[in-house]
Scaffold this active site. Structure first.
Site, PDB file in Angstrom:
ATOM      1  N   LYS A   2      36.546  31.608  35.194  1.00 51.11           N
ATOM      2  CA  LYS A   2      35.157  31.438  34.335  1.00 51.11           C
ATOM      3  C   LYS A   2      34.795  31.872  33.315  1.00 51.11           C
ATOM      4  CE  LYS A   2      32.688  31.990  38.168  1.00 51.11           C
ATOM      5  NZ  LYS A   2      33.780  32.479  39.346  1.00 51.11           N
ATOM      6  N   ARG A   6      24.770  29.498  42.031  1.00 48.68           N
ATOM      7  CA  ARG A   6      25.625  29.665  42.979  1.00 48.68           C
ATOM      8  C   ARG A   6      25.270  29.442  44.630  1.00 48.68           C
ATOM      9  NH1 ARG A   6      28.428  34.258  40.094  1.00 48.68           N
ATOM     10  NH2 ARG A   6      30.266  34.817  41.429  1.00 48.68           N
ATOM     11  N   ARG A  27      43.172  41.990  37.762  1.00 53.69           N
ATOM     12  CA  ARG A  27      42.083  42.017  36.874  1.00 53.69           C
ATOM     13  C   ARG A  27      41.596  43.286  36.415  1.00 53.69           C
ATOM     14  NH1 ARG A  27      37.386  37.724  37.562  1.00 53.69           N
ATOM     15  NH2 ARG A  27      36.561  39.031  39.283  1.00 53.69           N
ATOM     16  N   ARG A  31      36.694  46.292  38.779  1.00 55.61           N
ATOM     17  CA  ARG A  31      35.258  46.105  39.329  1.00 55.61           C
ATOM     18  C   ARG A  31      35.530  46.381  40.773  1.00 55.61           C
ATOM     19  NH1 ARG A  31      33.794  39.987  37.734  1.00 55.61           N
ATOM     20  NH2 ARG A  31      32.916  40.067  39.906  1.00 55.61           N
ATOM     21  N   ARG A  35      34.273  37.729  49.161  1.00 52.70           N
ATOM     22  CA  ARG A  35      33.559  36.968  48.156  1.00 52.70           C
ATOM     23  C   ARG A  35      33.813  35.412  48.578  1.00 52.70           C
ATOM     24  NH1 ARG A  35      35.376  40.091  43.199  1.00 52.70           N
ATOM     25  NH2 ARG A  35      34.403  38.223  42.228  1.00 52.70           N
TER      26      ARG A  35
HETATM   27  P1  AMP Z   1      30.817  37.424  38.879  1.00 54.42           P
HETATM   28  O1  AMP Z   1      30.954  38.294  37.844  1.00 54.42           O
HETATM   29  O2  AMP Z   1      30.455  35.962  38.448  1.00 54.42           O
HETATM   30  O3  AMP Z   1      31.995  37.341  39.894  1.00 54.42           O
HETATM   31  O4  AMP Z   1      29.442  37.875  39.753  1.00 54.42           O
HETATM   32  C1  AMP Z   1      29.882  39.249  40.490  1.00 54.42           C
HETATM   33  C2  AMP Z   1      28.754  39.416  41.607  1.00 54.42           C
HETATM   34  O5  AMP Z   1      27.509  39.272  40.970  1.00 54.42           O
HETATM   35  C3  AMP Z   1      29.032  38.172  42.659  1.00 54.42           C
HETATM   36  O6  AMP Z   1      29.948  38.496  43.729  1.00 54.42           O
HETATM   37  C4  AMP Z   1      27.476  38.532  43.367  1.00 54.42           C
HETATM   38  O7  AMP Z   1      27.193  39.495  43.804  1.00 54.42           O
HETATM   39  C5  AMP Z   1      26.649  38.580  41.757  1.00 54.42           C
HETATM   40  N1  AMP Z   1      26.180  37.400  41.166  1.00 54.42           N
HETATM   41  C6  AMP Z   1      26.687  36.789  39.996  1.00 54.42           C
HETATM   42  N2  AMP Z   1      25.883  35.738  39.890  1.00 54.42           N
HETATM   43  C7  AMP Z   1      25.211  35.542  40.801  1.00 54.42           C
HETATM   44  C8  AMP Z   1      24.122  34.228  41.142  1.00 54.42           C
HETATM   45  N3  AMP Z   1      24.108  33.520  40.516  1.00 54.42           N
HETATM   46  N4  AMP Z   1      23.484  34.640  42.270  1.00 54.42           N
HETATM   47  C9  AMP Z   1      23.671  35.627  43.159  1.00 54.42           C
HETATM   48  N5  AMP Z   1      24.436  36.688  42.628  1.00 54.42           N
HETATM   49  C10 AMP Z   1      25.170  36.646  41.702  1.00 54.42           C
END
Ligand code: AMP
Length: 207
Positions: free
Chosen positions: A8, A81, A120, A151, A162
């Protein structure tokens, strides 16, 4: 949309350039809050680092400020999400007199996910996402020379958790959009260049 590691972020960065859109990665927004050292950031770090989702209300209120500050077309990366977030997004779009043009799901077989994510690395400075060989030593970002880091939620255990969260909370969002006529799935198990071409073809049609 897409499971962790589907691509993404990689695709959104490219789409932002080519289609002159504003890219809003909710993950990046939350990591930015953590990096600011605020009390809110400390609370968010506890949630994200465990691989859980931050509460819907908090996510939506953070996002609405960013969305209402731009007139550009937006790519939401990692949002919505949950079904509650999808409903809140519909309400927000209506309030701001905007609309959702397309929902793109990048699909990826789950046996690909852990390998992809544990290799990553992300640049602290420019956000570039790269994949490195196992046991690669310290590396610098080829784009800006910034520090590349892993990360804290990208360890194999966290990634498995996750994925469980993804199944439970995020996959129902697919059903929410599936009959809207705006939902399309793209095969994420291809080179990033081919995935981009497939997305571009979809977006060219709605331009
Ligand atoms: P990402 O960078 O999209 O993989 O997001 C990393 C983490 O941020 C996720 O595992 C969640 O803990 C949090 N997060 C990101 N987007 C959301 C969202 N829309 N709602 C809730 N938590 C989020």
């Amino acid at each position: 949309m897409g499971c962790p590691g589907a691509g993404k972020g990689t695709q959104s960065v490219k789409l932002q350039e080519v289609f002159h859109l504003k890219h809003i990665s909710t993950g990046d927004v939350l990591r930015g809050e953590i990096a600011s050292g605020s009390e809110l950031g400390r609370q968010i770090a506890g949630i994200i680092n465990q691989g859980n989702l931050v509460p819907d209300q908090l996510m939506i209120s953070i996002l609405e400020k960013i969305v209402s500050a731009t007139d550009k077309g937006i790519i939401f990366d990692g949002f919505p999400r949950t079904v509650a977030q999808a409903q809140a997004l519909d309400d927000m779009m209506q309030r701001l007199q905007r609309q959702i043009s397309q929902v793109i799901m990048i699909s990826l077989p789950e046996n690909e996910v852990v390998g992809r994510i544990t290799s990553r690395r992300q640049c602290r400075k420019c956000g570039e996402i790269l994949h490195v060989e196992p046991n690669a030593g310290s590396t610098v970002c080829p784009v800006c020379g910034g520090e590349l880091y892993t990360r804290p939620d990208d360890t194999p255990e966290r990634v498995k958790h996750r994925l469980e969260v993804y199944h439970q909370d995020t996959l129902p969002v697919k059903n929410y959009y599936q009959n809207s006529g705006k939902y399309i799935e793209i095969n994420g198990n291809q080179t990033p260049q081919q995935v981009f071409k497939d997305i571009q073809t979809v977006l060219e049609k709605i331009k």
